[in-house]
Design an enzyme around this catalytic site. Structure first.
Site, PDB file in Angstrom:
ATOM      1  N   ASP A 103      -1.306   2.341  12.659  1.00 34.43           N
ATOM      2  CA  ASP A 103      -0.607   0.717  11.757  1.00 34.43           C
ATOM      3  C   ASP A 103      -1.137   0.395  13.430  1.00 34.43           C
ATOM      4  O   ASP A 103      -1.783   0.125  14.203  1.00 34.43           O
ATOM      5  CB  ASP A 103       0.799   0.980  11.826  1.00 34.43           C
ATOM      6  CG  ASP A 103       1.395  -0.417  12.145  1.00 34.43           C
ATOM      7  OD1 ASP A 103       0.572  -1.621  11.772  1.00 34.43           O
ATOM      8  OD2 ASP A 103       2.977  -0.574  11.553  1.00 34.43           O
ATOM      9  N   THR A 104       0.357   0.598  14.834  1.00 37.91           N
ATOM     10  CA  THR A 104      -0.557  -0.240  15.874  1.00 37.91           C
ATOM     11  C   THR A 104      -1.139   0.439  16.609  1.00 37.91           C
ATOM     12  O   THR A 104      -2.013  -0.272  17.799  1.00 37.91           O
ATOM     13  CB  THR A 104       0.953  -0.278  16.899  1.00 37.91           C
ATOM     14  OG1 THR A 104       1.919   0.694  16.747  1.00 37.91           O
ATOM     15  CG2 THR A 104       2.141  -0.914  15.994  1.00 37.91           C
ATOM     16  N   GLY A 105      -1.312   1.713  16.520  1.00 39.48           N
ATOM     17  CA  GLY A 105      -2.043   3.137  17.072  1.00 39.48           C
ATOM     18  C   GLY A 105      -1.234   3.628  18.284  1.00 39.48           C
ATOM     19  O   GLY A 105      -2.214   5.026  18.698  1.00 39.48           O
ATOM     20  N   LEU A 108      -0.877   7.712  17.192  1.00 37.50           N
ATOM     21  CA  LEU A 108      -2.671   8.128  17.117  1.00 37.50           C
ATOM     22  C   LEU A 108      -2.752   8.521  18.844  1.00 37.50           C
ATOM     23  O   LEU A 108      -3.278   9.357  19.137  1.00 37.50           O
ATOM     24  CB  LEU A 108      -3.415   8.066  16.621  1.00 37.50           C
ATOM     25  CG  LEU A 108      -4.204   8.557  16.366  1.00 37.50           C
ATOM     26  CD1 LEU A 108      -4.386   9.483  15.240  1.00 37.50           C
ATOM     27  CD2 LEU A 108      -6.036   7.388  15.250  1.00 37.50           C
ATOM     28  N   LYS A 131      -4.671  -0.622   9.637  1.00 40.85           N
ATOM     29  CA  LYS A 131      -4.276  -1.755   9.662  1.00 40.85           C
ATOM     30  C   LYS A 131      -5.160  -2.586  10.605  1.00 40.85           C
ATOM     31  O   LYS A 131      -4.584  -2.941  11.448  1.00 40.85           O
ATOM     32  CB  LYS A 131      -2.784  -1.679   9.633  1.00 40.85           C
ATOM     33  CG  LYS A 131      -2.226  -1.430   8.445  1.00 40.85           C
ATOM     34  CD  LYS A 131      -0.258  -1.130   8.256  1.00 40.85           C
ATOM     35  CE  LYS A 131       0.605  -0.850   7.807  1.00 40.85           C
ATOM     36  NZ  LYS A 131       1.863  -1.517   7.130  1.00 40.85           N
TER      37      LYS A 131
HETATM   38  P1  5GP Z   1       1.432   3.200  15.052  1.00 39.82           P
HETATM   39  O1  5GP Z   1       1.684   4.035  15.884  1.00 39.82           O
HETATM   40  O2  5GP Z   1       0.053   3.216  14.789  1.00 39.82           O
HETATM   41  O3  5GP Z   1       1.946   1.996  15.135  1.00 39.82           O
HETATM   42  O4  5GP Z   1       2.145   3.892  13.322  1.00 39.82           O
HETATM   43  C1  5GP Z   1       1.406   5.184  12.544  1.00 39.82           C
HETATM   44  C2  5GP Z   1       2.406   5.562  11.667  1.00 39.82           C
HETATM   45  O5  5GP Z   1       3.565   4.861  11.050  1.00 39.82           O
HETATM   46  C3  5GP Z   1       2.745   6.533  10.653  1.00 39.82           C
HETATM   47  O6  5GP Z   1       1.636   7.436  10.502  1.00 39.82           O
HETATM   48  C4  5GP Z   1       3.036   6.035   9.694  1.00 39.82           C
HETATM   49  O7  5GP Z   1       4.000   7.056   9.594  1.00 39.82           O
HETATM   50  C5  5GP Z   1       3.773   4.446   9.907  1.00 39.82           C
HETATM   51  N1  5GP Z   1       3.062   3.743   9.069  1.00 39.82           N
HETATM   52  C6  5GP Z   1       2.773   3.063   9.731  1.00 39.82           C
HETATM   53  N2  5GP Z   1       2.781   1.837   8.598  1.00 39.82           N
HETATM   54  C7  5GP Z   1       2.690   2.378   7.993  1.00 39.82           C
HETATM   55  C8  5GP Z   1       2.843   1.765   6.002  1.00 39.82           C
HETATM   56  O8  5GP Z   1       2.529   0.709   5.189  1.00 39.82           O
HETATM   57  N3  5GP Z   1       3.685   2.850   5.131  1.00 39.82           N
HETATM   58  C9  5GP Z   1       3.959   3.910   6.196  1.00 39.82           C
HETATM   59  N4  5GP Z   1       4.806   4.485   4.420  1.00 39.82           N
HETATM   60  N5  5GP Z   1       4.110   4.579   6.939  1.00 39.82           N
HETATM   61  C10 5GP Z   1       3.694   3.488   8.379  1.00 39.82           C
END
Ligand code: 5GP
Length: 178
Positions: A103-105, A108, A131
């Site tokens: 999502d935001t990264g 990862l 996303k």
């Molecule tokens: P980031 O750090 O990239 O913002 O988020 C990654 C984590 O956010 C993913 O591993 C997941 O756990 C959660 N996440 C982000 N978007 C979604 C979504 O649309 N649905 C769900 N179930 N989890 C999400």
């Protein structure tokens, strides 16, 4: 009244076809290496990892890592916390991080940094969902299943407050906190 099922975004058949393609691509890219270590990110990647790993045609072992980035809802704090590290020794190994969704990264990016400290031979990343519109940090994703919009998705391992993880398809829900 029975509860409504989340609206379908990606069907079970489409997921299956894409996972097969990803497995083929990864198997071919790593064909000349030894065995790879798939590092599944708990909990969301457990079904994707199970399906992907069984379709690879190269030798592989499985590790898990757990992080927490969101409390229980759907709003990212940006802060990532390690809940469980890999158990096996991944030094000198070719690592493929298997994520449910980027999502935001932030998650990862944190994971790559964390796993680099174990001194693997290489690290690549694979995410079932991405996303692109929500990216806040630049992070390499080597294999992407599907790009989606900024809806909150559930199913195939993904939850909303621990619900809907075992839906066979990817569905959309309206989080209460947005
Ligand atoms: P980031 O750090 O990239 O913002 O988020 C990654 C984590 O956010 C993913 O591993 C997941 O756990 C959660 N996440 C982000 N978007 C979604 C979504 O649309 N649905 C769900 N179930 N989890 C999400």
């Amino acid at each position: 009244m029975p509860e409504q099922q989340p609206a379908e975004l990606i069907s079970e058949a489409a997921i299956d076809a894409r996972v097969r393609e990803l497995a083929e691509q990864i198997s071919s890219d790593y064909a000349d290496k030894g065995d790879i270590v798939l590092v599944g990110v708990l909990k969301g990647s457990f079904i994707f990892l199970a399906d992907l790993s069984r379709r690879l045609t190269i030798p592989r072992t499985i590790e898990f890592i757990a992080v927490s980035s969101y409390d229980s809802g759907s709003v990212s704090s940006g802060a990532v916390r390690l809940v469980m590290d890999v158990r096996g020794n991944i030094e000198g190994r070719d690592v493929l991080i298997v994520e449910d969704i980027v999502d935001t990264g932030h998650t990862l990016k944190y994971l790559i940094g964390m796993l680099e400290s174990h001194r693997p031979a290489s690290i690549r990343t694979c995410a079932l969902l991405h996303k692109p519109g929500s990216a806040e940090v630049d992070v390499p994703i080597d294999y992407i299943g599907f790009g989606i919009g900024d809806e909150w998705v559930v199913g195939y391992g993904l939850d909303y407050a621990e619900r809907d993880r075992t839906l066979p398809y990817i569905g959309m829900v309206e989080p209460d906190d947005q």
